[in-house]
Design a protein around this motif. Structure first.
Motif, short mmCIF file in Angstrom:
data_model
loop_
_atom_site.label_atom_id
_atom_site.label_comp_id
_atom_site.label_asym_id
_atom_site.label_seq_id
_atom_site.Cartn_x
_atom_site.Cartn_y
_atom_site.Cartn_z
N ALA A 162 0.85 -1.20 0.00
CA ALA A 162 0.00 0.00 0.00
C ALA A 162 0.88 1.24 0.00
N SER A 163 0.48 2.20 -0.80
CA SER A 163 1.22 3.47 -0.84
C SER A 163 0.26 4.63 -0.73
N GLY A 164 0.80 5.78 -0.33
CA GLY A 164 -0.02 6.97 -0.14
C GLY A 164 0.07 7.43 1.29
N SER A 165 -0.71 8.45 1.59
CA SER A 165 -0.71 9.01 2.94
C SER A 165 -1.65 8.19 3.82
N ILE A 166 -1.08 7.21 4.51
CA ILE A 166 -1.86 6.24 5.29
C ILE A 166 -1.39 6.26 6.73
N PHE A 167 -2.33 6.38 7.65
CA PHE A 167 -1.98 6.31 9.06
C PHE A 167 -2.00 4.87 9.56
N SER A 168 -3.00 4.11 9.13
CA SER A 168 -3.10 2.72 9.56
C SER A 168 -4.04 1.98 8.63
N ILE A 169 -3.94 0.66 8.66
CA ILE A 169 -4.82 -0.20 7.88
C ILE A 169 -5.35 -1.28 8.80
N ASN A 170 -6.66 -1.45 8.83
CA ASN A 170 -7.26 -2.47 9.71
C ASN A 170 -7.03 -3.85 9.12
N THR A 171 -7.65 -4.16 8.02
CA THR A 171 -7.60 -5.49 7.45
C THR A 171 -7.02 -5.46 6.05
N MET A 172 -6.12 -6.37 5.78
CA MET A 172 -5.58 -6.57 4.43
C MET A 172 -5.83 -8.01 4.03
N GLY A 173 -6.16 -8.21 2.78
CA GLY A 173 -6.47 -9.56 2.37
C GLY A 173 -6.38 -9.77 0.88
N THR A 212 -0.86 -19.32 3.23
CA THR A 212 -0.61 -18.60 4.47
C THR A 212 -0.53 -17.11 4.19
N ILE A 213 -1.31 -16.34 4.92
CA ILE A 213 -1.28 -14.89 4.78
C ILE A 213 -0.46 -14.29 5.91
N SER A 214 0.29 -13.25 5.59
CA SER A 214 1.08 -12.55 6.59
C SER A 214 1.17 -11.08 6.18
N ARG A 215 1.57 -10.25 7.10
CA ARG A 215 1.70 -8.83 6.76
C ARG A 215 2.82 -8.19 7.54
N ASP A 216 3.34 -7.13 6.95
CA ASP A 216 4.36 -6.30 7.58
C ASP A 216 3.73 -4.93 7.75
N ASN A 217 3.27 -4.62 8.95
CA ASN A 217 2.54 -3.37 9.16
C ASN A 217 3.41 -2.15 8.90
N ALA A 218 4.67 -2.24 9.24
CA ALA A 218 5.58 -1.11 9.03
C ALA A 218 5.72 -0.79 7.54
N ARG A 219 5.72 -1.84 6.72
CA ARG A 219 5.84 -1.63 5.26
C ARG A 219 4.48 -1.57 4.58
N LYS A 220 3.40 -1.70 5.36
CA LYS A 220 2.05 -1.68 4.80
C LYS A 220 1.92 -2.69 3.66
N THR A 221 2.43 -3.87 3.91
CA THR A 221 2.49 -4.90 2.88
C THR A 221 1.87 -6.19 3.41
N TYR A 230 -5.80 -12.71 -8.74
CA TYR A 230 -5.78 -12.47 -7.30
C TYR A 230 -5.72 -10.97 -7.05
N LEU A 231 -6.67 -10.51 -6.26
CA LEU A 231 -6.78 -9.08 -5.99
C LEU A 231 -6.53 -8.79 -4.52
N CYS A 232 -5.73 -7.80 -4.28
CA CYS A 232 -5.45 -7.35 -2.92
C CYS A 232 -6.54 -6.37 -2.48
N ASN A 233 -6.89 -6.46 -1.21
CA ASN A 233 -7.93 -5.59 -0.65
C ASN A 233 -7.48 -5.06 0.70
N ALA A 234 -7.77 -3.81 0.95
CA ALA A 234 -7.47 -3.20 2.25
C ALA A 234 -8.72 -2.49 2.74
N VAL A 235 -9.09 -2.78 3.97
CA VAL A 235 -10.28 -2.20 4.59
C VAL A 235 -9.87 -1.43 5.84
N GLY A 236 -10.53 -0.31 6.06
CA GLY A 236 -10.17 0.49 7.23
C GLY A 236 -8.84 1.17 7.03
N VAL A 237 -8.65 1.74 5.84
CA VAL A 237 -7.42 2.48 5.55
C VAL A 237 -7.64 3.92 6.02
#
Length: 123
Positions: free
Chosen positions: A24-35, A68-77, A93-100
């Motif tokens: 994820a890129s852009g001006s983002i403070f936090s992301i709730n769910t990524m999938g 297996t799904i995993s994420r790196d919150n610091a890299r928003k990945t 396969y499409l990436c989705n982010a909710v609560g950005v």
């Protein structure tokens, strides 16, 4: 502007593995769910796996034990490790982010979709 950029798709033989990434890129403070969702030709989009910021996961029954799904919150990945692939896993396969969260004053939270990456599994 918030964007999700996927990578890692491609052609693999049945039984093989692939690892998808979505940043994820852009001006983002936090992301709730990524999938990850997927859509095969002529079929409806379906959830593959998702992961909340607190570590809660959901998997489609068809991929449990193989993906297996995993994420790196610091890299928003977010990543999707896919093992023991079968031709039935062939899809975009499409990436989705909710609560950005992009703003606190006023509070503004988005849902964002990536463009998708094609995974093709040959038999």
């Amino acid at each position: 502007q918030v964007q999700l950029v996927e990578s890692g798709g491609g052609l693999v033989q049945a039984g093989g593995s692939l690892r998808l990434s979505c940043a994820a890129s852009g001006s983002i403070f936090s992301i709730n769910t990524m999938g990850w969702y997927r859509q095969a030709p002529g079929k409806q989009r379906e959830l593959v796996a998702r992961l909340t910021s607190l570590g809660r996961t959901n998997y489609a029954d068809s991929v449990k034990g193989r993906f297996t799904i995993s994420r790196d919150n610091a890299r928003k990945t977010v990543y999707l490790q896919m093992n023991s692939l079968t031709p039935e896993d062939t899809a975009t396969y499409l990436c989705n982010a909710v609560g950005v969260v992009v703003s606190f004053t006023p509070y503004r939270s988005l849902e964002v979709w990536g463009q998708g990456t094609l995974v093709t599994v040959s038999s």
